[in-house]
Design a protein around this motif. Structure first.
Motif, PDB file in Angstrom:
ATOM      1  N   UNK A   6       0.945  -1.242  -0.166  1.00 57.43           N
ATOM      2  CA  UNK A   6      -0.288   0.109  -0.088  1.00 57.43           C
ATOM      3  C   UNK A   6       0.887   1.337  -0.016  1.00 57.43           C
ATOM      4  N   UNK A   7       0.571   2.216  -0.991  1.00 58.91           N
ATOM      5  CA  UNK A   7       1.149   3.490  -0.678  1.00 58.91           C
ATOM      6  C   UNK A   7       0.110   4.731  -0.918  1.00 58.91           C
ATOM      7  N   UNK A   8       0.330   5.904  -0.486  1.00 57.85           N
ATOM      8  CA  UNK A   8      -0.297   7.127  -0.402  1.00 57.85           C
ATOM      9  C   UNK A   8       0.355   7.745  -1.565  1.00 57.85           C
ATOM     10  N   UNK A   9      -0.432   8.244  -2.572  1.00 59.21           N
ATOM     11  CA  UNK A   9       0.040   8.773  -4.105  1.00 59.21           C
ATOM     12  C   UNK A   9       0.429  10.459  -3.495  1.00 59.21           C
ATOM     13  N   UNK A  10       1.412  10.927  -4.153  1.00 59.85           N
ATOM     14  CA  UNK A  10       2.048  12.666  -3.922  1.00 59.85           C
ATOM     15  C   UNK A  10       0.990  13.354  -4.724  1.00 59.85           C
ATOM     16  N   UNK A  11       0.686  12.822  -6.030  1.00 60.99           N
ATOM     17  CA  UNK A  11       0.263  13.764  -6.977  1.00 60.99           C
ATOM     18  C   UNK A  11      -0.435  12.984  -8.088  1.00 60.99           C
ATOM     19  N   UNK A  12      -1.404  13.329  -8.741  1.00 58.65           N
ATOM     20  CA  UNK A  12      -2.182  12.391  -9.933  1.00 58.65           C
ATOM     21  C   UNK A  12      -1.237  11.923 -10.662  1.00 58.65           C
ATOM     22  N   UNK A  13      -0.108  12.553 -11.164  1.00 51.70           N
ATOM     23  CA  UNK A  13       0.636  12.098 -12.156  1.00 51.70           C
ATOM     24  C   UNK A  13       1.489  11.051 -11.461  1.00 51.70           C
ATOM     25  N   UNK A  14       2.004  11.495 -10.228  1.00 48.88           N
ATOM     26  CA  UNK A  14       2.687  10.196  -9.545  1.00 48.88           C
ATOM     27  C   UNK A  14       1.898   9.124  -9.247  1.00 48.88           C
ATOM     28  N   UNK A  15       0.702   9.132  -9.050  1.00 44.96           N
ATOM     29  CA  UNK A  15      -0.085   7.968  -8.785  1.00 44.96           C
ATOM     30  C   UNK A  15      -0.299   7.109  -9.937  1.00 44.96           C
ATOM     31  N   UNK A  16      -0.258   7.915 -11.200  1.00 44.59           N
ATOM     32  CA  UNK A  16      -0.513   7.250 -12.453  1.00 44.59           C
ATOM     33  C   UNK A  16       0.809   6.324 -12.779  1.00 44.59           C
ATOM     34  N   UNK A  17       1.868   7.155 -12.637  1.00 46.25           N
ATOM     35  CA  UNK A  17       3.110   6.481 -12.643  1.00 46.25           C
ATOM     36  C   UNK A  17       3.251   5.256 -11.570  1.00 46.25           C
ATOM     37  N   UNK A  18       2.827   5.284 -10.504  1.00 43.27           N
ATOM     38  CA  UNK A  18       3.161   4.076  -9.737  1.00 43.27           C
ATOM     39  C   UNK A  18       2.185   3.032 -10.017  1.00 43.27           C
ATOM     40  N   UNK A  19       1.002   3.309 -10.572  1.00 37.76           N
ATOM     41  CA  UNK A  19       0.268   2.031 -10.855  1.00 37.76           C
ATOM     42  C   UNK A  19       0.817   1.526 -12.396  1.00 37.76           C
ATOM     43  N   UNK A  20       1.303   2.283 -13.145  1.00 38.25           N
ATOM     44  CA  UNK A  20       1.809   1.841 -14.328  1.00 38.25           C
ATOM     45  C   UNK A  20       2.962   1.220 -14.225  1.00 38.25           C
ATOM     46  N   UNK A  21       3.700   1.285 -13.066  1.00 36.41           N
ATOM     47  CA  UNK A  21       5.130   0.668 -13.096  1.00 36.41           C
ATOM     48  C   UNK A  21       4.830  -0.638 -12.491  1.00 36.41           C
ATOM     49  N   UNK A  22       3.896  -0.830 -11.666  1.00 38.78           N
ATOM     50  CA  UNK A  22       3.932  -2.332 -11.192  1.00 38.78           C
ATOM     51  C   UNK A  22       2.671  -3.123 -11.613  1.00 38.78           C
ATOM     52  N   UNK A  23       2.817  -4.249 -12.241  1.00 39.72           N
ATOM     53  CA  UNK A  23       1.929  -5.190 -12.828  1.00 39.72           C
ATOM     54  C   UNK A  23       1.182  -5.633 -11.323  1.00 39.72           C
ATOM     55  N   UNK A  24      -0.136  -5.449 -11.511  1.00 35.18           N
ATOM     56  CA  UNK A  24      -1.229  -5.977 -10.540  1.00 35.18           C
ATOM     57  C   UNK A  24      -1.378  -4.684  -9.364  1.00 35.18           C
ATOM     58  N   UNK A  25      -1.060  -3.531  -9.676  1.00 40.29           N
ATOM     59  CA  UNK A  25      -1.310  -2.344  -8.986  1.00 40.29           C
ATOM     60  C   UNK A  25      -2.733  -1.768  -9.482  1.00 40.29           C
ATOM     61  N   UNK A  26      -3.250  -1.283  -8.340  1.00 43.14           N
ATOM     62  CA  UNK A  26      -4.530  -0.504  -8.600  1.00 43.14           C
ATOM     63  C   UNK A  26      -4.640   0.600  -7.815  1.00 43.14           C
ATOM     64  N   UNK A  27      -5.500   1.656  -8.454  1.00 47.27           N
ATOM     65  CA  UNK A  27      -5.812   2.832  -7.675  1.00 47.27           C
ATOM     66  C   UNK A  27      -7.023   2.497  -6.751  1.00 47.27           C
TER      67      UNK A  27
END
Lengths: 316, 209
Positions: A6-27
């Motif tokens: 689990x992580x808390x996103x710091x910005x919309x763009x960072x959230x998008x990058x975080x989900x895109x960079x990890x298979x199996x990740x979701x918002x």
């Protein structure tokens, strides 16, 4: 539930990058649909990116007289906003026709648009379902199908989009704004946001992996009278069998979309142009080419009667 | 944690003994989750009924399970665990939510109020007192959720939150019986004490609105 980090996103763009960079990740935001599905192990994310605290929770006037609704605005906040109640009543009406006070307090605007379908076989993990397990087959075709779609279906899926809010947004010509993992943004017309099942029922919207909905924009108010009528099996807290969202003008013209009859909010502009000729003409055109099952064929005459009720309400 | 002592009931101690025998029959998923020490854990700090609490939790722990299993605040009930019944209704920053459909980790720094925090024996919240006065329950399992939901809905009416039963969206809001029942539809009572629940909520709402 399967374990997840689990992580808390710091910005919309960072959230998008975080989900895109990890298979199996979701918002995750409100979580009312996702957590329910995770408990059934229908959704099994290995990483959750919490976007709830991002600065996407405001409702603002736009320069062209419209309204921009942050993705994280809750259903309750949206339905209660003074301008929404005054100028976009169909949205307030549709939202409070769905779920419960508790759920509307958590559910967000973007999450509501992205809710999964409610086909009984999607939830029945022992049986085939092309949305849940692509290529496994559709148990609903030939199965219990009373609540399911009558039009826009394919031989691979007959699930309906069960939403209420989305039907109202469709008659208002809303636009869905997103940010992609590379930081670029785009605007998707609501009519293009929910995909028909075709050959790939598991793909329900045009978002690329990691693409985050940031807002929903409404054009300037359409005027007229606003209506949302939902027919369901009990008076409250049930998904629609058929719903009608409409904005009607004094001259007899208007806009109409039907809910819970198709894999997307069902609005056919050529059909609503026939409103001055009456509900039967609208429904005949809107549902031309429908392929109902014997169990749900009743939805088409029910759609006509519901529209007749809405039109009578508009004249009153 | 002294605040939970007044609510400690004998039935729970009895159940704890029975549960030891019952573990052999746990569904495999439940057992695996309880024993999975490799699962990611996080620290959550939140205020529960006015007391700051710090817990290290498996990320999967819901707010409901954090309250019941980790803080032993068993007033909040687990009914369906899927948001259908409302037995788990609590207030998060004053807003009613289903604690079963919310991850505890997502409530870091939030203020949570449960039935134990609304009032105390001898100093009941008006809604708690009204439920007793109007005999608004039979088995009592749904009651904590009903009361939390009712307290919050009075505030929602004050804030102009519409419901499906609202006529004119822009007119001042009132809480008719039809309105009240619609706004409470997320709280199921299988004993069917609805009439008395509606009477209890109406009385308090009449005083607060």
């Amino acid at each position: 539930m399967k374990p997840f980090s689990y992580e808390q996103a710091a910005s919309p763009a960072a959230a998008a990058a975080a989900v895109a960079s990890r298979p199996g990740a979701k918002f995750i935001a409100g979580g009312t649909n996702l957590l329910d599905l995770m408990k059934f192990q229908i959704e099994t994310p290995t990483h959750l990116v919490d976007v709830r605290r991002l600065d996407l929770n405001r409702i603002e006037d736009t320069s062209d007289g419209g309204l921009r609704i942050g993705a994280l605005v809750t259903n309750t906040e949206l339905a209660s906003h003074p301008r929404v109640k005054r100028d976009y009543g169909v949205v307030s009406r549709a939202i409070v026709a769905g779920a419960t006070g508790q759920l509307r307090n958590k559910a967000t605007t973007a999450g509501n648009l992205l809710q999964r379908n409610r086909c009984p076989y999607f939830y029945e993990t022992d049986l085939p379902c092309n949305k849940r397990r692509p290529g496994s087959g559709c148990s609903a075709i030939g199965g219990v199908s009373r609540s399911l779609a009558v039009i826009g279906t394919s031989q691979h899926c007959i699930a309906q989009n069960p939403g209420d809010m989305a039907v109202a947004l469709r008659v208002l010509d809303a636009t869905v704004e997103t940010v992609r993992p590379d930081g670029t943004t785009r605007a998707i017309p609501i009519g293009d946001f929910h995909l028909l099942p075709g050959e790939s029922p598991e793909i329900e919207h045009p978002l690329v992996p990691g693409e985050l909905v940031t807002a929903v924009s409404l054009p300037k108010p359409p005027g007229g009278t606003h209506h949302y009528h939902k027919v369901r099996d009990r008076a409250s807290y049930a998904f629609a069998i058929v719903s009608v969202a409409a904005v009607l003008q004094k001259d007899g013209s208007g806009r109409v979309a039907f809910g819970s009859v198709a894999p997307r909010p069902w609005r056919i502009e050529a059909a609503e142009a026939l409103l001055p000729r009456g509900p039967a003409a609208v429904v005949e055109t809107a549902f031309a080419g429908a392929r109902p099952t014997p169990e749900n064929a009743f939805k088409i005459p029910l759609a006509e009667r519901t529209l007749a009720l809405v039109v009578a309400e508009g004249r009153a | 944690m002294d605040e939970t002592n007044a609510f400690e009931v004998n039935r729970r101690k009895l159940m704890a003994g029975s549960a030891a025998l019952a573990t052999l029959n746990l569904p495999s998923g439940v057992e695996a989750q309880a024993l999975d020490e490799e699962a990611p854990r996080v620290v959550v700090t939140f205020t529960i009924n006015g007391h700051l609490q710090r817990l290290q939790l498996d990320t999967r722990v819901t707010l409901l399970d954090a309250l019941r299993e980790h803080l032993h605040l068993t007033g909040t009930k687990k009914g369906c665990d899927h948001g259908h019944c409302g037995a788990c209704t609590v207030l998060a920053n004053g807003i009613r939510i289903n604690a079963c459909l919310s991850l505890a980790v997502m409530h870091d720094s939030d203020e949570i109020t449960t039935i134990e925090g609304l009032g105390r024996p001898g100093a009941l919240h008006p809604m708690q007192a009204a439920f007793i006065e109007y005999d608004a329950f039979q088995c009592g399992y749904c009651t904590p959720g009903q009361i939390c939901s009712a307290v919050a809905l009075v505030d929602e009416v004050k804030r102009g939150v519409p419901s499906h039963a609202t006529g004119d969206l822009t007119a001042p809001m009132t809480l008719s019986n039809v309105e009240l029942r619609e706004r409470m539809s997320g709280n199921i009572c299988r004993c069917g004490a609805y009439s008395n629940i509606a009477d209890a909520v109406s009385k308090v709402a009449g005083e607060m609105l």
